[in-house]
Motif scaffolding. Sequence first.
Motif, PDB file in Angstrom:
ATOM      1  N   ARG A 110       0.800  -1.230   0.025  1.00 58.62           N
ATOM      2  CA  ARG A 110       0.006   0.010  -0.101  1.00 58.62           C
ATOM      3  C   ARG A 110       0.883   1.366   0.186  1.00 58.62           C
ATOM      4  NH1 ARG A 110      -5.574  -1.266   0.839  1.00 58.62           N
ATOM      5  NH2 ARG A 110      -6.189   0.913   1.009  1.00 58.62           N
ATOM      6  N   LYS A 150      -3.761   1.266   7.855  1.00 60.01           N
ATOM      7  CA  LYS A 150      -3.905   0.029   6.672  1.00 60.01           C
ATOM      8  C   LYS A 150      -2.493  -0.532   6.815  1.00 60.01           C
ATOM      9  CE  LYS A 150      -7.391   2.436   3.932  1.00 60.01           C
ATOM     10  NZ  LYS A 150      -7.824   3.044   2.873  1.00 60.01           N
ATOM     11  N   GLY A 155      -3.654  -6.957   3.239  1.00 57.76           N
ATOM     12  CA  GLY A 155      -5.221  -6.273   3.843  1.00 57.76           C
ATOM     13  C   GLY A 155      -5.998  -6.650   2.540  1.00 57.76           C
ATOM     14  N   TYR A 156      -7.381  -7.216   2.961  1.00 56.60           N
ATOM     15  CA  TYR A 156      -8.454  -7.132   2.146  1.00 56.60           C
ATOM     16  C   TYR A 156      -9.749  -7.496   2.818  1.00 56.60           C
ATOM     17  CZ  TYR A 156      -9.118 -12.075   3.331  1.00 56.60           C
ATOM     18  OH  TYR A 156      -9.525 -13.353   4.083  1.00 56.60           O
ATOM     19  N   ASP A 157     -11.075  -7.165   1.895  1.00 57.34           N
ATOM     20  CA  ASP A 157     -12.183  -7.034   2.799  1.00 57.34           C
ATOM     21  C   ASP A 157     -12.310  -6.493   4.104  1.00 57.34           C
ATOM     22  OD1 ASP A 157     -13.194  -8.453   0.617  1.00 57.34           O
ATOM     23  OD2 ASP A 157     -13.605 -10.485   1.317  1.00 57.34           O
ATOM     24  N   GLY A 158     -11.375  -5.516   4.221  1.00 57.90           N
ATOM     25  CA  GLY A 158     -11.337  -4.713   5.676  1.00 57.90           C
ATOM     26  C   GLY A 158     -10.487  -5.284   6.705  1.00 57.90           C
ATOM     27  N   GLU A 187      -4.056   6.928   7.112  1.00 55.90           N
ATOM     28  CA  GLU A 187      -4.479   7.755   6.142  1.00 55.90           C
ATOM     29  C   GLU A 187      -5.530   8.803   7.064  1.00 55.90           C
ATOM     30  OE1 GLU A 187      -7.145   5.984   3.126  1.00 55.90           O
ATOM     31  OE2 GLU A 187      -5.460   5.289   2.074  1.00 55.90           O
ATOM     32  N   PRO A 188      -6.000   9.901   6.674  1.00 54.80           N
ATOM     33  CA  PRO A 188      -7.234  10.294   7.332  1.00 54.80           C
ATOM     34  C   PRO A 188      -8.568   9.697   7.165  1.00 54.80           C
ATOM     35  CG  PRO A 188      -6.626  11.538   5.276  1.00 54.80           C
ATOM     36  CD  PRO A 188      -5.592  10.408   5.251  1.00 54.80           C
ATOM     37  N   ILE A 190     -11.879   9.738   6.185  1.00 57.87           N
ATOM     38  CA  ILE A 190     -12.690  10.784   5.729  1.00 57.87           C
ATOM     39  C   ILE A 190     -14.175  10.586   5.528  1.00 57.87           C
ATOM     40  CG2 ILE A 190     -10.756  11.649   4.131  1.00 57.87           C
ATOM     41  CD1 ILE A 190     -12.586   9.841   2.162  1.00 57.87           C
ATOM     42  N   GLU A 195     -18.918   5.163  -2.441  1.00 54.70           N
ATOM     43  CA  GLU A 195     -17.616   4.621  -3.153  1.00 54.70           C
ATOM     44  C   GLU A 195     -17.956   4.072  -4.470  1.00 54.70           C
ATOM     45  OE1 GLU A 195     -15.056   2.318  -0.259  1.00 54.70           O
ATOM     46  OE2 GLU A 195     -16.955   2.388   0.725  1.00 54.70           O
ATOM     47  N   ASN A 221     -16.757  -2.380   6.036  1.00 58.91           N
ATOM     48  CA  ASN A 221     -15.500  -2.414   5.199  1.00 58.91           C
ATOM     49  C   ASN A 221     -15.381  -3.432   4.266  1.00 58.91           C
ATOM     50  OD1 ASN A 221     -14.770  -0.090   6.728  1.00 58.91           O
ATOM     51  ND2 ASN A 221     -13.270  -1.340   8.069  1.00 58.91           N
ATOM     52  N   GLU A 258     -10.550   1.361  -6.735  1.00 63.31           N
ATOM     53  CA  GLU A 258     -11.547   1.526  -5.922  1.00 63.31           C
ATOM     54  C   GLU A 258     -11.617   3.202  -5.526  1.00 63.31           C
ATOM     55  OE1 GLU A 258     -11.394  -0.732  -2.502  1.00 63.31           O
ATOM     56  OE2 GLU A 258     -11.061  -2.625  -3.489  1.00 63.31           O
ATOM     57  N   ASN A 269      -8.957   5.330  -3.673  1.00 62.12           N
ATOM     58  CA  ASN A 269      -8.627   4.688  -2.527  1.00 62.12           C
ATOM     59  C   ASN A 269      -7.644   3.539  -2.604  1.00 62.12           C
ATOM     60  OD1 ASN A 269      -8.700   3.397   0.157  1.00 62.12           O
ATOM     61  ND2 ASN A 269     -10.511   2.206  -0.582  1.00 62.12           N
ATOM     62  N   GLU A 270      -7.860   2.482  -3.530  1.00 57.17           N
ATOM     63  CA  GLU A 270      -6.840   1.692  -3.619  1.00 57.17           C
ATOM     64  C   GLU A 270      -6.874   1.063  -5.039  1.00 57.17           C
ATOM     65  OE1 GLU A 270      -6.715  -2.104  -1.435  1.00 57.17           O
ATOM     66  OE2 GLU A 270      -8.984  -2.232  -1.376  1.00 57.17           O
TER      67      GLU A 270
HETATM   68  N1  LIG Z   1      -9.317   6.790   4.631  1.00 56.81           N
HETATM   69  C1  LIG Z   1     -10.650   6.226   4.877  1.00 56.81           C
HETATM   70  N2  LIG Z   1     -11.709   6.978   5.121  1.00 56.81           N
HETATM   71  C2  LIG Z   1     -13.058   6.568   5.570  1.00 56.81           C
HETATM   72  N3  LIG Z   1     -13.100   5.019   4.902  1.00 56.81           N
HETATM   73  C3  LIG Z   1     -12.160   4.350   4.672  1.00 56.81           C
HETATM   74  C4  LIG Z   1     -10.951   5.040   4.358  1.00 56.81           C
HETATM   75  N4  LIG Z   1     -10.167   3.747   3.985  1.00 56.81           N
HETATM   76  C5  LIG Z   1     -11.036   2.728   3.669  1.00 56.81           C
HETATM   77  N5  LIG Z   1     -12.305   3.236   4.420  1.00 56.81           N
HETATM   78  C6  LIG Z   1     -13.424   2.080   4.249  1.00 56.81           C
HETATM   79  O1  LIG Z   1     -12.890   0.883   4.513  1.00 56.81           O
HETATM   80  C7  LIG Z   1     -13.195  -0.113   3.250  1.00 56.81           C
HETATM   81  C8  LIG Z   1     -11.895  -0.979   3.067  1.00 56.81           C
HETATM   82  O2  LIG Z   1     -10.700  -0.055   2.882  1.00 56.81           O
HETATM   83  P1  LIG Z   1      -9.649  -0.595   1.725  1.00 56.81           P
HETATM   84  O3  LIG Z   1      -8.380   0.615   1.728  1.00 56.81           O
HETATM   85  O4  LIG Z   1     -10.441  -0.878   0.503  1.00 56.81           O
HETATM   86  O5  LIG Z   1      -9.131  -1.629   2.156  1.00 56.81           O
HETATM   87  P2  LIG Z   1      -9.327  -3.344   1.780  1.00 56.81           P
HETATM   88  O6  LIG Z   1      -8.053  -3.814   1.138  1.00 56.81           O
HETATM   89  O7  LIG Z   1      -9.673  -4.137   2.897  1.00 56.81           O
HETATM   90  O8  LIG Z   1     -10.527  -3.263   0.847  1.00 56.81           O
HETATM   91  C9  LIG Z   1     -13.215   0.991   1.996  1.00 56.81           C
HETATM   92  O9  LIG Z   1     -13.961   0.367   1.232  1.00 56.81           O
HETATM   93  C10 LIG Z   1     -13.900   2.110   2.936  1.00 56.81           C
HETATM   94  O10 LIG Z   1     -15.454   1.569   2.938  1.00 56.81           O
END
Ligand SMILES: Nc1ncnc2c1ncn2[C@@H]1O[C@H](COP(=O)(O)OP(=O)(O)O)[C@@H](O)[C@H]1O
Length: 376
Positions: A110, A150, A155-158, A187-188, A190, A195, A221, A258, A269-270
């Motif tokens: 990441r 993070k 990491g996956y599915d939260g 990360e902050p 937010i 999404e 998540n 994403e 996001n990712e």
């Molecule tokens: N910086 C953030 N601010 C608010 N919500 C977040 C943030 N980062 C992630 N999330 C929430 O968490 C979920 C999972 O995070 P993500 O970074 O996509 O990791 P993963 O690899 O588990 O999918 C995101 O889809 C979002 O709903």
Amino acid sequence: MPQTTSIYKKSIGILGGGQLARMLVLKARQMGLHTIVLSEKISDPAARVSNRWVKGKISSVKDIKKLLKLSDVVTFESEFIPAELLQKSTKGKRTKIYPNLVCLGRLQDRLHQKELLFDNDLPTLGHVKVNSKEEIELAYQAFNHRMVFKKRMGGYDGYGTFVIRNQSELNSFKTHFKGQESQFIIEPLIQFKSEKSLIFARSATGQIVSLPMIQSVQTNNQCDYVIGPVKHPAEAKLRRQITELLNKINYVGVIAFELFDMGQELVINEIAPRVHNTGHFSQDALNADQFELHLRCILGLKLPEIETLHKAFVMVNLLGQSTRNPLIKKFPTGELHWYEKTENRSRRKMGHINYVGRNKKDLLKRALTERKGILL
Ligand SMILES: Nc1ncnc2c1ncn2[C@@H]1O[C@H](COP(=O)(O)OP(=O)(O)O)[C@@H](O)[C@H]1O
Ligand SMILES: [Mg+2]
């Protein structure tokens, strides 16, 4: 490596036996292609349907070498096999791995992924890298007591995402991950409007196509359902920027972005360098699905122009709720895609259902109603 002339005599090796590998295999078979899956158990979702199965671990150089020997081209369903491990396994071998290992190496961490986005002026949230308890404390102040840890790898599915909203949440994180601070970025936290996601496919020939943008809704998540197609004022610019990036890094295969919809802006996001849960709608809503596109990309075949066949579509995940044997209790009116997993557990992805039609709201209502009580 087998000497072959036609695409149809080529063997496609797949690292991993989960649902993404399974859907690649099912599509490959439909296209007349030959697949070999490397996984631990013959009951794994992809092992059950593949032409050939190699028993082994995707974390073992020896086992990966076995797969490489039997395959003309190899791909993976998870970005978390360390690129160095694959590099070691390919030494002296001509078999190609797609997406290529340089791309994989940069995207699977990441922190490196964030740096790639920043270096190429793609919109994403700010982040900090931390190495100590003191640096975490500084970040906590800087991000106004609202931030997300993070995990850099895996990491996956939260799983790997930890939201911090107050001192007690921060304390429990620090206790739990003492000494492992450098394995995370922060990360902050937010507030986004919604999404979304954009999925692209780039062939070994350099041709690029992309899927319509979708909106995804996460619960805990984790992706719960997807609605589409959706539009956004910042979409066209972002699509251009992503296209440039994929050309620059010579990416080959399907890749998912994403996004957070911030209102006027879309931020990434990712990135997942593989076929993706938010792209499953393509199986029933488009003229070509993400699995076919990925196979075409890694074989260097021409990609079809993407057509959306329906005005509206919805995909709902079927997530495990109990530890009982997974079974379908009643059949939905939508297209059911079942992964044939032998073990159930809470939040595990067991299958999904695609609905296509004319009206998103009606489809979603039907999908959510039908999904209730579908799993035994
Ligand atoms: N910086 C953030 N601010 C608010 N919500 C977040 C943030 N980062 C992630 N999330 C929430 O968490 C979920 C999972 O995070 P993500 O970074 O996509 O990791 P993963 O690899 O588990 O999918 C995101 O889809 C979002 O709903
Ligand atoms: Mg995610």
